[in-house]
Scaffold this motif. Structure first.
Motif, PDB file in Angstrom:
ATOM      1  N   SER A1312      43.275  46.867  24.363  1.00  7.92           N
ATOM      2  CA  SER A1312      42.050  47.425  24.930  1.00  7.92           C
ATOM      3  C   SER A1312      42.140  47.457  26.458  1.00  7.92           C
ATOM      4  N   PRO A1313      41.180  48.156  27.101  1.00  8.73           N
ATOM      5  CA  PRO A1313      41.156  48.144  28.573  1.00  8.73           C
ATOM      6  C   PRO A1313      40.925  46.746  29.151  1.00  8.73           C
ATOM      7  N   ALA A1314      40.418  45.821  28.331  1.00  8.46           N
ATOM      8  CA  ALA A1314      40.154  44.462  28.815  1.00  8.46           C
ATOM      9  C   ALA A1314      41.379  43.565  28.673  1.00  8.46           C
ATOM     10  N   TYR A1315      42.567  44.156  28.663  1.00  4.29           N
ATOM     11  CA  TYR A1315      43.765  43.339  28.447  1.00  4.29           C
ATOM     12  C   TYR A1315      43.986  42.290  29.544  1.00  4.29           C
ATOM     13  N   PRO A1316      43.538  42.505  30.824  1.00  5.57           N
ATOM     14  CA  PRO A1316      43.723  41.420  31.811  1.00  5.57           C
ATOM     15  C   PRO A1316      42.995  40.136  31.395  1.00  5.57           C
ATOM     16  N   GLN A1317      41.770  40.296  30.899  1.00 10.66           N
ATOM     17  CA  GLN A1317      41.027  39.123  30.439  1.00 10.66           C
ATOM     18  C   GLN A1317      41.741  38.477  29.247  1.00 10.66           C
ATOM     19  N   ALA A1318      42.279  39.315  28.372  1.00  7.74           N
ATOM     20  CA  ALA A1318      43.002  38.773  27.224  1.00  7.74           C
ATOM     21  C   ALA A1318      44.219  37.970  27.673  1.00  7.74           C
ATOM     22  N   LEU A1319      44.936  38.486  28.684  1.00 10.45           N
ATOM     23  CA  LEU A1319      46.090  37.757  29.205  1.00 10.45           C
ATOM     24  C   LEU A1319      45.659  36.435  29.829  1.00 10.45           C
ATOM     25  N   GLN A1320      44.491  36.452  30.497  1.00 16.86           N
ATOM     26  CA  GLN A1320      43.991  35.209  31.090  1.00 16.86           C
ATOM     27  C   GLN A1320      43.651  34.182  30.009  1.00 16.86           C
ATOM     28  N   ASP A1321      43.078  34.667  28.920  1.00 19.76           N
ATOM     29  CA  ASP A1321      42.783  33.755  27.809  1.00 19.76           C
ATOM     30  C   ASP A1321      44.072  33.165  27.245  1.00 19.76           C
ATOM     31  N   ILE A1322      45.100  33.997  27.167  1.00 21.64           N
ATOM     32  CA  ILE A1322      46.364  33.525  26.604  1.00 21.64           C
ATOM     33  C   ILE A1322      47.027  32.515  27.539  1.00 21.64           C
ATOM     34  N   ILE A1323      47.082  32.839  28.848  1.00 18.61           N
ATOM     35  CA  ILE A1323      47.746  31.919  29.782  1.00 18.61           C
ATOM     36  C   ILE A1323      46.957  30.614  29.891  1.00 18.61           C
ATOM     37  N   ASN A1382      44.830  38.002  49.552  1.00 16.22           N
ATOM     38  CA  ASN A1382      45.606  39.131  50.068  1.00 16.22           C
ATOM     39  C   ASN A1382      45.460  40.365  49.188  1.00 16.22           C
ATOM     40  N   SER A1383      45.094  40.161  47.966  1.00 13.12           N
ATOM     41  CA  SER A1383      45.017  41.295  47.035  1.00 13.12           C
ATOM     42  C   SER A1383      43.631  41.896  46.955  1.00 13.12           C
ATOM     43  N   LEU A1384      42.642  41.324  47.689  1.00 14.58           N
ATOM     44  CA  LEU A1384      41.288  41.879  47.631  1.00 14.58           C
ATOM     45  C   LEU A1384      41.211  43.315  48.134  1.00 14.58           C
ATOM     46  N   VAL A1385      42.173  43.698  48.930  1.00 14.24           N
ATOM     47  CA  VAL A1385      42.151  45.047  49.496  1.00 14.24           C
ATOM     48  C   VAL A1385      42.527  46.094  48.456  1.00 14.24           C
ATOM     49  N   ASP A1386      43.120  45.652  47.342  1.00 19.67           N
ATOM     50  CA  ASP A1386      43.532  46.605  46.300  1.00 19.67           C
ATOM     51  C   ASP A1386      42.357  46.793  45.344  1.00 19.67           C
ATOM     52  N   PRO A1387      41.702  47.956  45.360  1.00 18.69           N
ATOM     53  CA  PRO A1387      40.493  48.132  44.527  1.00 18.69           C
ATOM     54  C   PRO A1387      40.771  47.985  43.035  1.00 18.69           C
ATOM     55  N   THR A1388      41.990  48.232  42.615  1.00 14.67           N
ATOM     56  CA  THR A1388      42.283  48.156  41.184  1.00 14.67           C
ATOM     57  C   THR A1388      42.247  46.715  40.678  1.00 14.67           C
ATOM     58  N   ILE A1389      42.372  45.767  41.580  1.00 10.60           N
ATOM     59  CA  ILE A1389      42.423  44.369  41.128  1.00 10.60           C
ATOM     60  C   ILE A1389      41.390  43.506  41.844  1.00 10.60           C
ATOM     61  N   LYS A1390      40.403  44.123  42.562  1.00 14.28           N
ATOM     62  CA  LYS A1390      39.413  43.366  43.315  1.00 14.28           C
ATOM     63  C   LYS A1390      38.575  42.467  42.394  1.00 14.28           C
ATOM     64  N   LEU A1391      38.084  43.028  41.303  1.00 13.68           N
ATOM     65  CA  LEU A1391      37.230  42.257  40.393  1.00 13.68           C
ATOM     66  C   LEU A1391      37.974  41.040  39.857  1.00 13.68           C
ATOM     67  N   ILE A1392      39.236  41.232  39.526  1.00 11.08           N
ATOM     68  CA  ILE A1392      40.033  40.126  39.004  1.00 11.08           C
ATOM     69  C   ILE A1392      40.186  39.054  40.078  1.00 11.08           C
ATOM     70  N   CYS A1393      40.396  39.508  41.317  1.00 12.17           N
ATOM     71  CA  CYS A1393      40.545  38.553  42.419  1.00 12.17           C
ATOM     72  C   CYS A1393      39.282  37.731  42.627  1.00 12.17           C
ATOM     73  N   LEU A1394      38.098  38.388  42.626  1.00 12.24           N
ATOM     74  CA  LEU A1394      36.839  37.678  42.810  1.00 12.24           C
ATOM     75  C   LEU A1394      36.623  36.635  41.720  1.00 12.24           C
TER      76      LEU A1394
END
Length: 1650
Positions: A1312-1323, A1382-1394
Motif C-alpha cells: 500500500s502507499p503506507a509502506y513507510p509506516q509498515a517498514l517502521q512497524d517491522i523495524i 537535514n532531510s526536512l527540506v525534502d518534501p517527499t519525506i518531511k512528514l516522516i521526518c517530523l
C-alpha cells in the motif's frame, strides 16, 4: 386555619421550578416518539412517587387548565396519575383527593357521548381513589345520579366497578343506588345504557353474595342474602321482559349474566314465580347467541339455586328442554388453545353436574338416549358428560350404575370412530375407580380396552407400508378430534395398566379373565400389556398365597388350555423387542404362572427365565451392535426343547404341537412370527415319535405357508430340516409327494405350475433336510433322491429369488457333505453345480443381486472344499468373476454409512471372496498355488482405486497367513523345499510398502515378512522339526509393520530403506535379478508414494562430471531441469538435484545465471535447483551475495508513463530484479539457510526493506510464455517481495517475530502507499529482538539516503525515524537526529521526518531534554500547517514530548499551548479531536509546579468538553478523553476524585457506563467544587446548541445529574439559577431529535426536589 389544613397545604406546596418541570413533562406526554413518551412517563412517575401530592396536584391542575388538550394526551395524563396514585394512595392529602375526585368525575362526564379510552381512564382513577375514600366516591357518584334521571354512562359503570371491587363498605348503601336505578330502567332507550345498567346490577348482586360470604368482617351484620330481593325483583322482571329482546348482542349477554347473578339473591317465592319464564328465555338465547359463556354461566347459577332450594316443581317441566339445549355444547370439542372455548365447555359440564345432583335418573336416561344417536360428536359429548358425573356424583349414581353400563354396551360392540372410542375408554377408567367393572357386564369394558391395545402397525411386524393418500381435512377441523390408532392404543395400554395396578379390588375382575385375551388372533398386539397385568396379579397372589392362584382349566371352559398358552408364548418370544418389551413381559408372566401351566416345567423355568430376562434387559434394542437375533432364536428353541424334555410326556408334546399348529393362522399377517412357529413346530415333531402326527403336521406346514414370502419359506424349510433329524425318509417322501402333486407338469419343475414361490420353498426344504439329516442316510440319498431329480430344472433360472433358493440349497448340501461329517464321500456332481452357481452370478442385473453374489460366492467356497480339487480352468473361470466382484462399491450415499444394508452386503461379499481364495489354497497348499493366487491379485494391487488396492493386498496377506497356518497344522511336511521365484512374488508388494494408505502399507510389510519367513521355513523345516522360529534378520519387520503406518513421509522412506536391506540379506543371489526386474514395474505405479518407495529400493547413485563441463553448463542445466518434468517420485527427483548441485560446485555463477533466465514464476524444478545449491555451505554465500548485488546496486527499474495518468511516471521493473527477488525468497525457504541468514541478517533485512520501496507501485511485468501460443504471465513485483520478506523471517527462525508483524498487517501493508509506516512497524519489532544490529542496519542504509531512486530515500528515512525509538547509543542517536533534520527540506519525506523527531521521547528524559528545543521548534512551526495530517502529527509529537520533557521547558508556554489546543476540541475531524484531547491530557505533568494555578483553571475550563466528549460518537475520541481525565485527575486537588478516575472502569481496555459515570462524577463535583457548578452548567448550556445531537443529549444528561444530585444545603452555596437552567432543559423537549428529547425527559425526572 386548622392544623390538618396547614399540613395539607404544606404538602401541596411546590416551587416554580418543580411546577415548570412537571408541567413540561405533562406537556411532553404527547410526544410522537414512543421511546420518548415512555421516558417522560417514567420521569413523571419517579417525580410523582417522591412528590406525590404536588405532582398529582399539578397534573390535576394541568388537566383543569387545559380543556382543549387532545384526547390521547388527556388519557396519558390520567394513566400517569393512576400509576402514581396506586403506589402512593395512602400519602395523598384529603384536599388533593377531593380535587382528584372532582377532576376525574369532570373528565369522566365532560363529554356526554361515550369516549371509552378517555372516560375509562378517569373511571379507573375513581375506583382506585375509592379504596381509600369509599364514602366520598359514593357520594360524588350519587350526586351525579339524580333520582328520576339517567346518569352519565361512566357514572353507572364506575358504580358497578367500584362496588364490585370494594363490597364491604359499599353494600350497605346499595338501597340508595337501587332507589335511583329502578325508577329509570323503563326510560332507558340506548343500548349502551342498557348494557351498563345490567352490568352494574350484576356486579351489585355479586357484591352482595361476597358481602354475605364475609359477613364476619362486614359493618352491617343484619343483612342477609335476600335483604334486597324486593328491590331486585322488579329490576330482574323488567330486564328480562324488555332488554333480552334487544338487537344488541352485548346488551343481551350482560343482561342474561346479570339475571343469573340476581337469581342468587332473590327470595325463593319470587324466584319460583319467574323461574319458568327465566329458564325458557335463557334457553332461547342459547339457540341464537354466538358468545354463549355468559348465557351458560347464567343458567348454571339458576340451576344451582333451584337444586339448592329444591324447586323441582318448577324445574321438572323444563328439565328435558334444558338438557337438550345444553347437550350440543358439550358435543363441541373445546379448543384448548382458546381459553374461552375451554371455559364454555367446563361451564356446560358444571350445568350437567348441577342437574345430576337433583335429577340423576333423568340425566342418565337422557344420556342413554343420546348415546344411541349415530353422530360421533353427540356420542363423544355424551360420554364427556358421563365421565364428568361419574367422578363427581357417585353417591347420586350408586343405584344407576347398571343403567350406565347398559347405555355404553352398544358402543363397545359397534363403535368404529376412534374419536368416540377415545372418549369411551376415558369413561371406562373413570368407572373403574367407582366399582362399575365389578358389576355384570363390567368385563366387557375390560375386553374393550384390551381390544384397543391390540392394534399393530405393518412396520412393527416387518411389513412394508405404503403411504396412503391422506384425505383433505376440513378447514374447521379441530386437532383435538383427530385420533390415530397408535394414540388410541397408547391410551388403552395406560388405562389397562392403571386399572390393574392402581385401583383396589380389581383382581376379582381381571383374574383369571385376562387369560382369555391371550389366544385370540385379533388380540395379539395387546399380549405385552396383558402379560404385564397378569404378572402383576399373579405375583401378588403368590405373595399372598391366595387360594384362587391355581386354576382348574377343566372347569374354566372359557380359558385357553396351558399348552395353547405355552405355544402362544414361545412363538411371541422370538420377537422380544416388539412394543411394550414383549419378550420381557412374556418371560415374566411365564415365570409367575409356570406352576399353573405344568408342574414339571416350573422349576426349570424358575432357573432359566430370569437369565433370559437379564439377557433382554442387557440388550434393550434390536439395533444394538451386540444383539444377535439368531442367537436369541436359538435360546428360545433350546428353552422349548428343555421344556419338552422336562415335561417328559409324548402325549403332552403332541398336544403342544397341535396347539401350535392351530395357531399358525394367527400369524398369517406376521411372517416373522409365522417363520418362528414353523421352526418350533419342526422341533416339536423332532421330539415326537408319533409318525401320523408328524405326517399331518408336515402336510399342514406345506399347505399353510405363503410361498411368496421368503421368511415363511425359510421357516417352513427349517422346520422340515429339524424334523428330518428324526424322520429323514419321511421328510423326503413328503417333499417328493408335494412336487409330484403340486408342481410337476409336462412343462417342468420350474415352469408356470403350482402356487407362486412354491419351488423356492421346496429347494430350501431339500437343503435344510440335508443339513439336519443323519450323515449316513444323506450320503446314500443325496445324488439320487435330491440332486438328480431337480438338476435339469435349475440350470436356466433367471429370477434372483429362485437363484437364491437354489444357491442356498447347494450350499447347505455342500456343507452337509463335508468330509468332517460324511468322511471320504465324493460328490460327483460338484463341478456341475459349481459351474451352475458361477453362471448364476455371471449374468447382468436384474437377474443377479448382491445377495445372489454373496450367497453364490459362499456356496462356491463350500463346493471347492469338497474332494477332489477343482480343475484349473474352472478355478480361473471362478477367479476372473471374483476379480470383477472385488470392484463393487456401495453407492455414494452409503459409501461411508457402515450401518446401511448395502455397505454390509458389499463387506460380506468381499469376505466371502477371501474365503474362496483360502479354500483354494487349503485344497493344495503349495508354493505354486500360493504364487498363482497372488498373481491373480497383482493387477488389482496396482489399481488407481484405493479400495481395490486395499482389498487385494489384504487378501494376499490373508492367504499368506493361511499358507503358514495350513502347513503348520498339517500332519504332512510341506511339499516344497524352497520358495522358487520369491523375488518376483515379493516385487509385487514393493510399491504397496509405500502406498498412501497406512493399512495397505501395513498389509504389504506383513506379507513381505511372512513370505520371507516361508522361504526360510521351507529351507529349514524337517519332518521332526515342523515349527521353525523366524530368523533374526526378520525380527525388525515386526516393528516396521507397525511403524510404517506413520504419516511422516521421511520416516516411511527410511523404513522402506530398512526393508530393502532386510530383503537383500534374506533372498539368494539368483533371486535378486528377478526381484529388480519385477520391482521396475513399481516405477510406473499410479501412486506417487509407491514409486518413491520403489525408487528407494532400486535406485543407485548418479555419477557427476568434473571441471571440464563448463561449456556444457547451459545445456546440462536445462537438460536436467527438463528431465525433472517426467519424474513423479521425490526420491528420484532428489537424485537429479544432487547431480545439479555437483555441477554447481564447479561452475556456480554460470549455473545460477542460467536458472535466473527461466520464466517466472519459477517452476518447482527451478526452485528446487536453486535450493539444492544453497544447501551447500561452500556455495550459499556467493550465491546470496550475487542476488543482493543485483537488487541493490544494479539497475532495478526504468521510469515509464503511468497508464492511468500520462502526466506522471511509474517504475517499470527489469526482469532480472524480479528473478533475483523471487530466487532470494526461494533460497530462504530452506531450513539449512538459517545459519547463513543469521550471519548476514542486516544485509538481507536491509535489502528486503529497500526492495519494498522499489517495487511499491511498480507496473506489473508481463512475461511471454516459452511455449508457443501459450498464455503470457503477469508478475506483480510487490507480491514477490512479500513472499520473500516473510520467508526471510522464517529462515532465521523468528516465527514469533513474524507473527507479531503479521498481527499488525505490516507485511501486507508494504503493497500500500503506507509502506513507510509498515517498514517502521517491522523495524520496531526487529529492534526489540536485535538491538545489537541497529547500527549495522543504519550504516548499510545510509548510503541510500541520497540514492537516485526516491523509494530508496523514503525507506532509509522511515527506518532512521523508527530507529530513534530504539537507539541506546548516544552517538548513533545524534546521527539519526541530524539525518532527519537535514532531510526536512525534502518534501517527499518531511512528514516522516517530523514523526521521527517526536520519537526522541523514546530515548529517555535526558536525551529528550537535550534535543527538546530543536525538536519542539521543528514541530511547533508546523502545528498550524494547512495539511491536517502534518498538523495532527505535530500535535501527537508534542503530546509525546510533553509527557517526558522537564517542566521548566514547557511551563512558560503552558497556557498559550492550552489556548492553541482548545479550538481543535470541536473540529469535525475525529482524529484531530482525539489528538487535541490527548495533547491536552499530556500537559498534566506541568500542572503541579509554578503553573499549577493557571493550569488548574485551564482544566476546569476544559472539563465540560472532556466529560461531554467522553460519550463522543467516535471511539478514538472517547478513549482520548478517558485517558486525559485519568491523567488530569491527579491535579483536581481531590483524593476521592483521583481514586475514582484511576479505578478499573477507566483502564485503557474498559469502557465506563456513561450515565453511571455522570451520576457518580456529578456527586463528586458537587462535593468538591460547589463554587464552579454554575460555570460548569452554563458551559453545558452552550452545548444545547451544538450541531451534534450526541453532545446535545450529553449536555442534557449532565445537567440533570448535577442539578438532581445537589442537596438543598449545597444549592445555597452555588449561584445557579434553576429556573433559567430548567427552562433551557425544558426547551430540549421541543428538539427534533428523539434521542435529545429522551435525555431531556430523563434529566427532568431527576429534578423532583426543586
Amino acid at each position: 386555619m386548622s392544623t390538618t389544613a396547614q399540613v395539607s397545604n404544606k404538602k401541596l406546596q411546590r416551587s416554580a421550578v418543580l411546577e415548570n418541570i412537571v408541567n413540561s413533562l405533562l406537556q411532553a406526554l404527547s410526544d410522537s416518539d414512543e421511546t420518548v413518551k415512555q421516558t417522560v412517563i417514567t420521569s413523571l412517575y419517579d417525580t410523582g412517587f417522591r412528590q406525590p401530592n404536588p405532582v398529582l396536584f399539578l397534573a390535576c391542575e394541568f388537566i383543569n387548565k387545559n380543556p382543549k388538550l387532545d384526547q390521547a394526551h388527556r388519557v396519558q395524563i390520567l394513566k400517569s396519575i393512576l400509576s402514581i396514585l396506586n403506589e402512593t394512595r395512602d400519602q395523598i392529602v384529603d384536599t388533593l383527593s377531593l380535587s382528584l375526585i372532582q377532576m376525574a368525575i369532570n373528565e369522566m362526564t365532560k363529554d356526554k357521548e361515550v369516549v371509552p379510552e378517555w372516560q375509562q381512564a378517569a373511571s379507573s382513577l375513581l375506583v382506585s381513589l375509592g379504596l381509600r375514600y369509599p364514602s366520598q366516591i359514593m357520594d360524588e357518584l350519587l350526586k351525579r345520579f339524580e333520582p328520576g334521571t339517567l346518569p352519565h354512562y361512566f357514572i353507572m359503570k364506575t358504580l358497578g366497578d367500584f362496588i364490585g371491587s370494594n363490597p364491604l363498605p359499599t353494600v350497605p348503601r346499595i338501597r340508595d343506588i337501587l332507589s335511583r336505578v329502578l325508577p329509570v330502567l323503563a326510560t332507558i332507550k340506548h343500548d349502551n345504557f342498557k348494557w351498563v345498567f345490567a352490568s352494574t346490577l350484576g356486579h351489585i348482586a355479586d357484591a352482595i353474595v361476597q358481602y354475605i360470604a364475609n359477613i364476619d368482617s362486614a359493618q352491617d351484620k343484619t343483612l342477609t342474602l335476600y335483604s334486597f330481593s324486593a328491590e331486585f325483583y322488579p329490576a330482574l322482571e323488567f330486564m328480562f321482559n324488555k332488554w333480552l329482546t334487544t338487537n344488541h348482542e352485548k346488551v343481551r349477554l350482560v343482561t342474561i349474566e346479570a339475571i343469573g347473578s340476581i337469581s342468587s339473591i332473590l327470595a325463593i317465592e319470587q324466584l319460583e314465580s319467574q323461574l319458568s319464564k327465566i329458564i325458557n328465555g335463557v334457553l332461547q338465547m342459547m339457540k341464537k347467541e354466538k358468545d354463549l359463556l355468559p348465557v351458560v354461566h347464567s343458567i348454571q347459577c339458576i340451576l344451582s339455586v333451584c337444586i339448592k332450594n329444591d324447586l323441582k316443581t318448577n324445574l321438572d317441566p323444563l328439565l328435558q328442554i334444558i338438557m337438550s339445549t345444553l347437550h350440543p355444547f358439550a358435543c363441541q370439542t373445546p379448543d384448548y388453545t382458546n381459553p374461552s372455548s375451554t371455559k364454555l365447555f367446563n361451564e356446560v359440564l358444571r350445568c350437567f353436574e348441577t342437574i345430576g345432583r337433583g335429577y340423576s335418573l333423568e340425566l342418565v336416561a337422557f344420556l342413554s338416549q343420546k348415546l344411541e344417536i349415530k353422530d360421533n360428536k353427540i356420542k363423544s359429548g355424551s360420554l364427556s358428560i358421563l365421565k364428568h358425573i361419574v367422578t363427581r356424583l357417585d353417591p347420586e349414581l350408586e343405584d344407576k350404575k347398571s343403567l350406565i353400563l347398559s347405555a355404553i354396551r352398544p358402543l363397545i360392540q359397534t363403535e368404529t370412530s376412534l374419536f368416540v372410542k377415545r372418549s369411551l375408554v376415558q369413561v371406562v377408567i373413570s368407572m373403574a375407580s367407582y366399582g362399575y367393572l365389578h358389576l355384570p357386564g363390567g368385563e366387557s369394558l375390560v375386553e374393550y380396552v384390551i381390544k384397543g391395545s391390540s392394534f399393530i402397525q405393518d412396520s412393527e411386524i416387518g411389513l412394508k407400508t405404503v403411504a396412503a393418500a391422506q384425505p383433505k381435512k376440513p378447514a374447521s377441523s379441530n386437532p383435538a378430534e383427530e385420533v390415530t390408532e397408535v394414540e388410541f392404543r397408547s391410551i388403552c395400554d395406560n388405562i389397562l395398566h392403571l386399572i390393574t395396578t392402581t385401583i383396589p379390588n380389581m383382581e376379582t375382575v381381571l383374574w383369571p379373565y385376562l387369560f382369555e385375551s391371550l389366544l385370540p388372533m385379533d388380540y395379539t398386539g395387546s399380549i405385552a400389556i396383558v402379560s404385564k397385568c397378569l404378572n402383576f396379579i399373579a405375583l401378588n397372589k403368590k405373595a399372598n398365597d391366595s387360594d384362587d392362584y391355581y386354576i382348574d382349566f377343566d372347569k374354566e371352559v372359557n380359558l385357553p388350555k396351558p399348552t395353547q398358552m405355552i405355544a402362544r408364548f414361545f412363538v411371541l418370544l422370538t420377537a422380544p423387542h416388539r412394543r411394550n418389551q414383549l419378550g420381557i413381559r412374556i418371560l415374566e408372566v411365564m415365570k409367575s404362572i409356570g406352576p399353573i401351566l405344568h408342574p414339571s416345567i416350573c422349576d426349570m423355568w424358575d432357573v432359566t427365565l430370569p437369565k433370559l430376562i437379564v439377557y433382554l434387559e442387557d440388550h434393550p434394542s434390536p439395533d444394538a451392535e451386540d444383539w444377535n437375533k439368531n442367537q436369541w432364536e436359538e435360546l428360545v428353541l433350546r428353552l422349548l426343547s428343555e421344556t419338552i424334555k422336562n415335561a417328559a410326556d409324548d402325549e403332552w408334546t403332541v398336544h403342544l404341537g397341535n396347539s401350535l399348529s392351530e395357531q399358525i393362522d394367527h400369524y398369517k399377517r406376521d411372517p416373522i412370527l409365522k417363520r418362528s412357529a414353523y421352526k418350533q413346530l419342526g422341533l416339536i415333531m423332532q421330539k415326537s415319535s408319533h409318525k401320523e402326527f408328524v405326517k399331518s403336521k408336515l402336510d399342514q406346514m406345506f399347505n399353510t405357508v405363503d410361498y411368496t414370502n421368503a421368511l415363511e419359506n425359510e421357516g417352513c424349510a427349517v422346520g422340515f430340516g429339524y424334523c428330518s433329524a428324526s424322520h429323514f425318509d419321511l421328510v423326503l417322501e413328503k417333499i417328493q409327494f408335494f412336487i409330484k402333486n403340486n408342481m410337476v407338469k409336462k412343462s417342468g419343475f420350474f415352469k408356470k405350475s403350482g402356487p407362486k414361490g412354491i419351488k423356492n420353498c421346496v429347494l430350501l426344504m431339500y437343503g435344510y433336510a440335508a443339513t439336519y439329516a443323519p450323515s449316513a442316510l444323506l450320503a446314500s440319498r443325496v445324488e439320487v433322491h435330491i440332486v438328480s431329480p431337480i438338476k435339469p430344472s435349475i440350470s436356466l433360472l433367471k429370477k434372483p429369488l429362485k437363484k437364491l433358493s437354489t444357491i442356498k440349497m447347494i450350499d447347505l448340501i455342500g456343507k452337509a457333505l463335508h468330509q468332517d461329517k460324511v468322511g471320504n464321500f465324493v460328490f460327483r456332481q460338484r463341478d456341475e453345480l459349481l459351474k451352475l452357481v458361477i453362471s448364476y452370478m455371471n449374468t447382468p442385473p436384474p437377474s443377479v443381486t448382491n445377495q445372489v453374489k454373496i450367497q453364490g460366492v459362499s456356496s462356491c467356497s463350500t463346493l471347492i472344499d469338497l474332494e477332489p480339487m477343482i480343475p484349473i480352468d474352472l478355478e480361473q473361470q471362478l477367479v476372473n468373476l471374483l476379480m470383477v466382484f472385488y470392484a463393487i462399491q456401495p453407492s455414494k450415499e452409503n459409501l461411508l454409512n457402515t450401518e446401511s444394508e448395502e455397505y454390509k452386503e458389499v463387506n460380506e461379499l468381499i469376505t466371502n471372496i477371501n474365503t474362496v481364495f483360502s479354500t483354494l489354497l487349503f485344497n493344495q497348499t503349495t508354493i505354486p498355488t500360493l504364487q498363482r493366487l497372488i498373481q491373480y491379485l497383482d493387477p488389482l494391487s496396482r489399481s488407481k482405486d484405493t479400495h481395490l488396492r486395499e482389498r487385494s493386498t489384504y487378501c494376499i496377506l490373508y492367504i499368506v497367513k493361511k499358507y503358514i497356518e495350513f502347513t503348520s497344522e498339517s500332519s504332512q511336511p510341506p511339499v516344497d523345499k524352497k520358495f522358487d521365484n520369491i523375488g518376483t512374488t515379493i516385487s509385487i508388494l514393493i510399491p504397496r510398502c509405500a502406498d498412501p494408505e497406512p493399512n495397505i502399507r501395513k498389509y504389504a510389510v506383513e506379507s513381505l515378512q511372512l513370505l520371507l519367513y516361508i522361504d526360510f521355513m521351507l529351507k529349514h523345516v524337517t519332518a521332526e522339526q515342523r515349527r521353525i522360529k523366524p530368523p533374526e534378520p526378520l525380527h525388525p519387520l515386526t516393528s516396521i509393520r507397525e511403524s510404517i503406518t506413520t504419516t511422516e513421509v521421511n520416516e516411511q522412506f527410511s523404513l522402506v530403506f530398512d526393508i530393502s536391506m532386510i530383503i537383500g540379506r534374506m533372498i539368494s543371489l539368483d533371486e535378486i535379478p528377478r526381484f529388480l526386474e519385477g520391482s521396475i514395474k513399481g516405477l510406473t505405479d499410479l501412486q506417487t508414494f509407491s514409486t518413491n518407495g520403489t525408487c528407494i529400493m532400486i535406485n543407485g547413485l548418479i555419477k557427476n562430471r568434473g571441471q571440464e563441463l563448463l561449456d556444457y553448463v547451459p545445456t546440462l542445466v536445462k537438460g536436467l531441469v527438463a528431465a525433472m518434468d517426467g519424474i513423479t517420485s521425490d526420491t528420484t527427483m532428489n537424485g537429479t538435484l544432487v547431480s545439479l548441485r555437483s555441477l554447481a560446485s564447479h561452475h556456480l555463477l554460470p549455473v545460477v545465471n542460467v536458472l535466473l533466465e527461466y520464466p517466472m514464476p519459477h517452476t518447482l524444478h527451478v526452485v528446487k535447483s536453486l535450493q539444492i545449491i544453497a544447501k551447500d555451505k561452500n556455495l550459499v554465500t556467493e550465491t546470496v551475495n550475487h542476488l543482493m548485488d543485483l537488487l541493490n546496486n544494479k539497475p532495478i527499474y526504468e521510469e515509464k508513463p503511468d497508464p492511468k495518468n500520462k502526466n506522471r511516471t511509474v517504475p517499470a521493473p527489469y526482469i532480472i530484479s524480479l528473478a533475483a527477488t523471487s530466487s532470494l525468497g526461494e533460497i530462504l525457504q530452506l531450513t539449512e539457510i538459517e545459519e547463513h541468514a543469521k550471519q548476514y541478517y542486516q544485509q538481507l533485512f536491509s535489502t528486503m526493506c529497500l526492495r519494498a520501496g522499489t517495487c511499491n507501485n511498480s507496473l506489473p511485468c508481463v512475461q511471454e510464455s516459452p511455449i508457443p501460443k501459450g498464455k503470457s504471465t503477469t508478475l506483480i513485483p510487490s507480491t514477490q517481495l512479500l513472499v520473500s520478506f516473510r520467508q526471510f523471517f522464517k529462515a532465521v527462525k523468528e516465527d514469533e517475530l513474524l507473527e507479531k508483524i503479521e498481527a499488525k498487517g505490516s507485511i501486507n501493508q508494504l503493497e500500500s502507499p503506507a509502506y513507510p509506516q509498515a517498514l517502521q512497524d517491522i523495524i520496531a519489532q526487529v529492534a526489540q529482538v536485535h538491538p545489537e544490529l541497529l547500527k549495522s542496519i543504519y550504516e548499510f542504509l545510509i548510503p541510500y539516503q541520497r540514492s537516485n531512486y526516491i523509494p530508496h530515500r523514503i525507506v532509509t528515512i522511515a527506518i532512521t525515524a523508527e530507529l530513534i525509538n530504539h537507539s541506546k547509543d548516544k552517538e548513533l542517536l545524534q546521527r539519526l537526529i541530524n539525518t532527519l533534520l537535514n532531510s526536512l527540506v525534502d518534501p517527499t519525506i518531511k512528514l516522516i521526518c517530523l514523526k521521527g523527531l517526536s520519537n526522541i521521547v523514546s530515548a529517555g528524559q535526558e536525551q529528550t531534554n537535550r534535543y527538546a528545543p530543536t525538536v519542539i521548534d521543528a514541530l511547533s512551526t508546523s502545528i498550524d500547517d494547512q495539511d491536517e495530517v502534518i498538523a495532527m502529527e505535530c500535535m501527537l509529537g508534542l503530546s509525546k514530548i510533553f509527557e517526558i520533557a522537564d517542566e521548566g521547558r514547557v511551563a512558560p508556554i503552558l497556557v498559550n499551548i492550552c489556548n492553541r489546543i482548545r479550538p481543535a476540541f470541536e473540529k469535525p475531524n475525529d482524529s484531530i479531536r482525539a489528538a487535541s484531547f490527548q495533547l491536552f491530557g499530556s500537559l498534566w505533568r506541568f500542572g503541579s509546579g509554578s503553573a499549577s494555578d493557571p493550569f488548574f483553571e485551564q482544566i476546569h475550563n476544559t472539563l465540560p468538553a472532556l466529560t461531554m466528549h467522553l460519550n463522543d460518537e467516535n471511539a478514538q475520541v472517547k478513549d482520548a478523553c478517558k485517558k486525559s481525565l485519568r491523567q488530569l485527575s491527579a491535579l483536581l486537588r481531590s483524593e476521592e476524585i483521583y481514586t475514582y478516575f484511576t479505578r478499573k472502569s477507566f483502564d485503557d481496555d474498559s469502557t465506563p457506563n456513561y450515565d453511571e459515570f455522570l451520576s457518580d462524577f456529578s456527586k463528586l463535583f458537587i462535593t468538591y467544587y460547589p463554587d464552579r457548578i454554575n460555570f460548569y452548567i452554563m458551559t453545558c448550556l452552550e452545548f444545547y446548541k451544538s450541531n451534534w445531537q450526541t453532545l446535545r443529549a450529553n449536555s442534557a444528561t449532565i445537567t440533570g445529574f448535577i442539578l438532581g444530585n445537589i442537596s438543598e444545603e449545597k444549592r445555597s452555596q452555588t449561584n445557579i439559577n434553576p429556573a433559567i437552567i430548567i427552562k433551557a432543559l425544558v426547551g430540549l423537549l421541543a428538539e427534533k431529535n428523539p434521542i435529545v428529547r429522551k435525555k431531556a425527559a430523563e434529566s427532568l425526572g431527576y429534578l423532583y426536589s426543586y
